[in-house]
Design a protein around this motif. Structure first.
Motif, PDB file in Angstrom:
ATOM      1  N   PHE A 203      18.570  51.799  -8.022  1.00 42.78           N
ATOM      2  CA  PHE A 203      18.814  53.239  -7.979  1.00 42.78           C
ATOM      3  C   PHE A 203      17.548  54.052  -7.756  1.00 42.78           C
ATOM      4  O   PHE A 203      17.624  55.250  -7.556  1.00 42.78           O
ATOM      5  CB  PHE A 203      19.503  53.699  -9.265  1.00 42.78           C
ATOM      6  N   TRP A 204      16.393  53.414  -7.834  1.00 41.23           N
ATOM      7  CA  TRP A 204      15.143  54.159  -7.736  1.00 41.23           C
ATOM      8  C   TRP A 204      14.233  53.550  -6.671  1.00 41.23           C
ATOM      9  O   TRP A 204      14.405  52.398  -6.281  1.00 41.23           O
ATOM     10  CB  TRP A 204      14.411  54.147  -9.084  1.00 41.23           C
ATOM     11  N   PRO A 205      13.223  54.291  -6.242  1.00 41.36           N
ATOM     12  CA  PRO A 205      12.300  53.758  -5.225  1.00 41.36           C
ATOM     13  C   PRO A 205      11.517  52.546  -5.743  1.00 41.36           C
ATOM     14  O   PRO A 205      11.204  52.456  -6.931  1.00 41.36           O
ATOM     15  CB  PRO A 205      11.347  54.927  -4.962  1.00 41.36           C
ATOM     16  N   GLN A 211       5.114  49.039  -9.991  1.00 40.78           N
ATOM     17  CA  GLN A 211       4.182  49.315 -11.091  1.00 40.78           C
ATOM     18  C   GLN A 211       4.618  48.624 -12.372  1.00 40.78           C
ATOM     19  O   GLN A 211       3.824  48.004 -13.065  1.00 40.78           O
ATOM     20  CB  GLN A 211       4.127  50.827 -11.353  1.00 40.78           C
ATOM     21  N   LEU A 212       5.933  48.759 -12.674  1.00 44.49           N
ATOM     22  CA  LEU A 212       6.436  48.205 -13.937  1.00 44.49           C
ATOM     23  C   LEU A 212       6.324  46.675 -13.944  1.00 44.49           C
ATOM     24  O   LEU A 212       5.906  46.070 -14.938  1.00 44.49           O
ATOM     25  CB  LEU A 212       7.895  48.653 -14.113  1.00 44.49           C
ATOM     26  N   PRO A 266      22.213  62.478  -2.494  1.00 44.41           N
ATOM     27  CA  PRO A 266      21.503  62.244  -1.239  1.00 44.41           C
ATOM     28  C   PRO A 266      22.418  61.620  -0.180  1.00 44.41           C
ATOM     29  O   PRO A 266      23.445  61.032  -0.501  1.00 44.41           O
ATOM     30  CB  PRO A 266      20.398  61.255  -1.636  1.00 44.41           C
ATOM     31  N   PHE A 271      19.169  57.565   0.980  1.00 45.87           N
ATOM     32  CA  PHE A 271      19.201  56.625  -0.143  1.00 45.87           C
ATOM     33  C   PHE A 271      18.785  55.224   0.311  1.00 45.87           C
ATOM     34  O   PHE A 271      18.110  54.492  -0.417  1.00 45.87           O
ATOM     35  CB  PHE A 271      20.594  56.606  -0.769  1.00 45.87           C
ATOM     36  N   GLN A 274      15.050  55.280   0.563  1.00 43.42           N
ATOM     37  CA  GLN A 274      14.300  55.439  -0.689  1.00 43.42           C
ATOM     38  C   GLN A 274      14.573  54.350  -1.721  1.00 43.42           C
ATOM     39  O   GLN A 274      13.842  54.228  -2.706  1.00 43.42           O
ATOM     40  CB  GLN A 274      14.601  56.819  -1.291  1.00 43.42           C
ATOM     41  N   THR A 275      15.654  53.589  -1.549  1.00 42.18           N
ATOM     42  CA  THR A 275      15.972  52.520  -2.504  1.00 42.18           C
ATOM     43  C   THR A 275      16.308  51.250  -1.717  1.00 42.18           C
ATOM     44  O   THR A 275      16.445  51.296  -0.496  1.00 42.18           O
ATOM     45  CB  THR A 275      17.201  52.876  -3.380  1.00 42.18           C
TER      46      THR A 275
ATOM     47  N   HIS B  80      17.517  70.830  -1.905  1.00 40.91           N
ATOM     48  CA  HIS B  80      18.388  69.644  -1.846  1.00 40.91           C
ATOM     49  C   HIS B  80      17.795  68.486  -2.637  1.00 40.91           C
ATOM     50  O   HIS B  80      18.500  67.793  -3.364  1.00 40.91           O
ATOM     51  CB  HIS B  80      18.617  69.219  -0.389  1.00 40.91           C
ATOM     52  N   ASN B  84      19.386  66.456  -5.727  1.00 44.76           N
ATOM     53  CA  ASN B  84      19.512  64.994  -5.662  1.00 44.76           C
ATOM     54  C   ASN B  84      18.805  64.322  -6.830  1.00 44.76           C
ATOM     55  O   ASN B  84      19.296  63.337  -7.381  1.00 44.76           O
ATOM     56  CB  ASN B  84      18.937  64.468  -4.347  1.00 44.76           C
ATOM     57  N   LEU B  87      20.904  64.341  -9.810  1.00 49.93           N
ATOM     58  CA  LEU B  87      22.026  63.400  -9.731  1.00 49.93           C
ATOM     59  C   LEU B  87      21.583  61.947  -9.800  1.00 49.93           C
ATOM     60  O   LEU B  87      22.271  61.121 -10.381  1.00 49.93           O
ATOM     61  CB  LEU B  87      22.810  63.633  -8.429  1.00 49.93           C
ATOM     62  N   THR B  88      20.454  61.624  -9.170  1.00 46.26           N
ATOM     63  CA  THR B  88      20.071  60.207  -9.073  1.00 46.26           C
ATOM     64  C   THR B  88      18.997  59.817 -10.066  1.00 46.26           C
ATOM     65  O   THR B  88      18.793  58.633 -10.321  1.00 46.26           O
ATOM     66  CB  THR B  88      19.505  59.875  -7.673  1.00 46.26           C
ATOM     67  N   GLY B  89      18.266  60.786 -10.606  1.00 44.84           N
ATOM     68  CA  GLY B  89      17.212  60.458 -11.564  1.00 44.84           C
ATOM     69  C   GLY B  89      15.865  60.176 -10.931  1.00 44.84           C
ATOM     70  O   GLY B  89      14.916  59.870 -11.643  1.00 44.84           O
ATOM     71  N   PHE B  90      15.758  60.226  -9.617  1.00 44.56           N
ATOM     72  CA  PHE B  90      14.436  60.049  -9.017  1.00 44.56           C
ATOM     73  C   PHE B  90      14.182  61.121  -7.964  1.00 44.56           C
ATOM     74  O   PHE B  90      15.107  61.703  -7.400  1.00 44.56           O
ATOM     75  CB  PHE B  90      14.238  58.649  -8.435  1.00 44.56           C
ATOM     76  N   PRO B  93      10.286  61.683  -1.767  1.00 43.96           N
ATOM     77  CA  PRO B  93       8.820  61.783  -1.630  1.00 43.96           C
ATOM     78  C   PRO B  93       8.273  63.208  -1.608  1.00 43.96           C
ATOM     79  O   PRO B  93       7.263  63.497  -2.259  1.00 43.96           O
ATOM     80  CB  PRO B  93       8.555  61.060  -0.308  1.00 43.96           C
ATOM     81  N   PHE B 218       1.610  53.548 -18.514  1.00 45.67           N
ATOM     82  CA  PHE B 218       2.024  52.413 -19.345  1.00 45.67           C
ATOM     83  C   PHE B 218       1.398  52.440 -20.726  1.00 45.67           C
ATOM     84  O   PHE B 218       1.379  51.432 -21.429  1.00 45.67           O
ATOM     85  CB  PHE B 218       1.715  51.090 -18.641  1.00 45.67           C
TER      86      PHE B 218
END
Lengths: 382, 233
Positions: A203-205, A211-212, A266, A271, A274-275, B80, B84, B87-90, B93, B218
């Motif tokens: 769900f994320w880039p 990094q994690l 998006p 999407f 980016q993912t 936009h 987004n 909705l998506t959490g990220f 760019p 971290f």
């Protein structure tokens, strides 16, 4: 390298025709999908745990035992098991039981869940999410590695002289993954124990997960379980395929546009950029996922989310045919090319047992050295 | 009316001043006010005081000329992406670059239209996609535009508590520009208020070291143990 599926078990209305599976149909579809996974040559089926609609999978070990009885080689796992709100004693017992019934074809992924009210529903406080994950797993680990346990913690009744039954198969507990999308504490925990780390990734880039995972690898080495390159990494992925790329896009778009997680947000194109979601030809999926190790290093397990957002079972099974027959065989070759010999394969019960035996033999033959004390199994079975 | 770039790709070595404008129309009076505040703050930072020849005075933060890099963020261009992200959490760019700019700034000028007694929804949504700890210590000048001066207190009952909650440092003078302020050359106090607020912000930006800090995503909480702190060992 292991390839497989992970599912969240959502019951979602098919946006193309307005039909919705019943819970019964959805539960049976999970079984059909798992059996298909084995049939098309995948290695792993992982099932989520939820305690709220629209999800049907509240009881993964029951479901996985039923699947185990109808499969031969499929490795059964979770995505994820709630280490926060479940009693760690019951997790220890349920998964040891499953491990016996499935002849060792079991591992487990710890997670904290994604639905806030689950904490109060199970008598917990969401602000304790990380402390619960840390303490409960410390107890679970102890219950699996020590026969008789005395224990006292903050979150559950103390234990005196307790033995969780059955004992793990061959005295080798199920391999443990820790899943997290952002918490360095969980990456640290996975590294400390020499356990696997799974990045959902869908769900994320990728930069975030790079990094994690990089952090987890460094800490795995720091705690003496091997080199950073030998840390045990799993990744999520997501694909939808058709022979012609544009057919895949046209067929998947209504499901994407109305999906519970990213729908009405998006565009499909953004999407995908980016993912790791890849909608296109099998070759496009191969190219995308063969490239993952460039970003994350050589890893052990790739799971795909294939059955969600209201996709009909028939479509999901067709997708699995393409994944198993056209994509994964090529990916296996790609991932094997130039893979360093000292990077471990995906964890299996047989490999963990062999390792335990080898370590015990070595310990008997030689006085204890720094080198074999850093071994993964030796470390966690001490 | 200004030569500021909307998207400045990278900063040089100066203090980093970021401007967020939540105006929706183009051209917008919100952007007009943002530009006036930016110009006034930049002038204050770049001007040399009486003791500028003394190198030591730079450290006192009072009078040496300060180099300043300006980045202006028009939320309309990110509308936009902001939705987004909710909705998506990220963040996509372009939005991530804007969030990073605000997070690593030495000073922020935040300007919103007042809609229905408060900051605009778009402005609040942008704030909502920024980590709640990311603006700690950030010097902020708050400003707003509206049809009549009757809504000027929205700056003090809505904008100021928002940034206080985020542990930002909001300068005492906030600037509200009603439509009428743009038409009254003589007797308008708008230029005075802009000047006073700009001076207050410039004084804080001069001494901020926020843009030079290196964050550790971290960093574990102090006292964290991977096995917990109880009988678990």
């Amino acid at each position: 390298m292991q390839f497989g599926l992970f599912t969240v078990s959502d019951v979602t209305t098919d946006p193309t025709n307005g039909t919705t599976m019943t819970e019964h149909e959805r539960i049976k579809s999970l079984v059909a999908i798992a059996k298909k996974a084995e049939e098309v040559g995948l290695d792993v089926f992982a099932l989520g745990e939820h305690h709220n609609e629209p999800f049907v999978s509240s009881s993964p070990t029951t479901t996985l035992a039923y699947i185990a009885a109808q499969t031969e080689s499929l490795l059964l796992s979770t995505s994820t098991t709630l280490i926060t709100t479940n009693d760690p004693v019951k997790i220890a017992e349920d998964f040891a039981m499953l491990q016996h019934l499935a002849d060792g074809r079991v591992d487990v992924m710890m997670g904290r869940g994604n639905t806030g009210p689950v904490y109060p529903w199970f008598g917990k406080d969401i602000r304790d999410g990380i402390p619960l994950a840390i303490e409960n797993y410390a107890l679970l680990n102890k219950l699996w590695h020590e026969h008789t346990v005395d224990w006292q913690g903050k979150f559950r009744t103390p234990l005196q002289g307790f033995t969780s039954t059955p004992r793990p198969l061959d005295d080798v507990p199920p391999f443990v993954w820790h899943g997290s999308i952002r918490s360095p504490e969980i990456a640290e925990q996975a590294a400390y124990y020499g356990d696997g780390f799974f990045a959902n990734n869908i769900f994320w880039p990728k930069e975030h997960y790079m990094q994690l995972i990089g952090y987890y690898r460094q800490r795995f080495e720091h705690y003496g379980h091997g080199t950073a390159a030998q840390a045990i990494v799993g990744l999520g992925g997501q694909a939808f395929m058709a022979k012609k790329s544009q057919d895949a896009v046209n067929q998947f778009r209504p499901y994407f546009d109305n999906a519970p997680v990213y729908g009405h947000g998006p565009s499909l194109e953004d999407f995908m950029e980016q993912t790791p979601l890849t909608v296109g030809s099998p070759q496009e999926v191969i190219d995308r996922y063969a490239g993952m190790r460039e970003y994350f290093g050589d890893y052990q397990r790739q799971l795909f989310l294939m059955d969600h957002a209201g996709l009909p079972l028939k479509t999901v099974l067709e997708q699995l045919d393409i994944l198993g027959e056209e994509v994964v065989p090529v990916l296996r070759k790609e991932f094997a090319t130039n893979r360093p010999a000292d990077v471990p394969d995906g964890p299996t019960h047989a490999a963990l047992v062999a390792r335990k035996v080898a370590d015990e033999d070595a310990a008997r033959a030689l006085p204890k050295t720094k080198e074999n004390s850093s071994d993964l199994v030796a470390e966690v079975t001490k | 009316m200004t030569g500021f770039d909307v998207e400045t790709p990278s900063f040089s070595a100066g203090k980093k001043l970021v401007v967020v404008s939540a105006g929706l129309s183009q051209p917008s009076s919100t952007r007009l006010l943002a530009d006036r505040l930016t110009e006034a703050t930049t002038d204050r930072l770049r001007e040399s005081g009486p003791s500028a020849e003394s190198a030591g005075s730079a450290r006192s933060g009072e009078s040496a000329a300060t180099e300043v890099d300006i980045r202006i963020i028009e939320l309309r261009d990110l509308a936009h992406d902001i939705t987004n992200n909710l909705l998506t959490g990220f963040a996509a760019p372009k939005l991530q670059a804007a969030i990073d700019a605000v997070t690593n700034a030495d000073g922020l000028i935040a300007v919103t239209p007042i809609f229905t007694t408060s900051y605009s929804g778009l402005f609040k949504s942008f704030i909502d996609v920024i980590d709640t700890t990311a603006l700690t210590d950030l010097p902020v000048l708050i400003a707003a535009t509206g049809g009549t001066e009757r809504h000027s207190l929205a700056l003090d009952y809505a904008m100021r508590p928002l940034f206080t909650y985020l542990h930002a440092v909001v300068v005492p003078t906030s600037v509200y520009a009603a439509s009428a302020d743009w038409g009254s050359a003589e007797g308008s106090t708008l230029p005075d208020r802009i000047g006073r607020a700009a001076g207050e912000l410039a004084a804080l930006v001069r001494v901020s070291d926020r843009s030079g800090r290196v964050g550790d995503p971290f960093a574990l909480p102090s006292g964290f143990s991977p096995v917990g702190g109880f009988g678990a060992q």
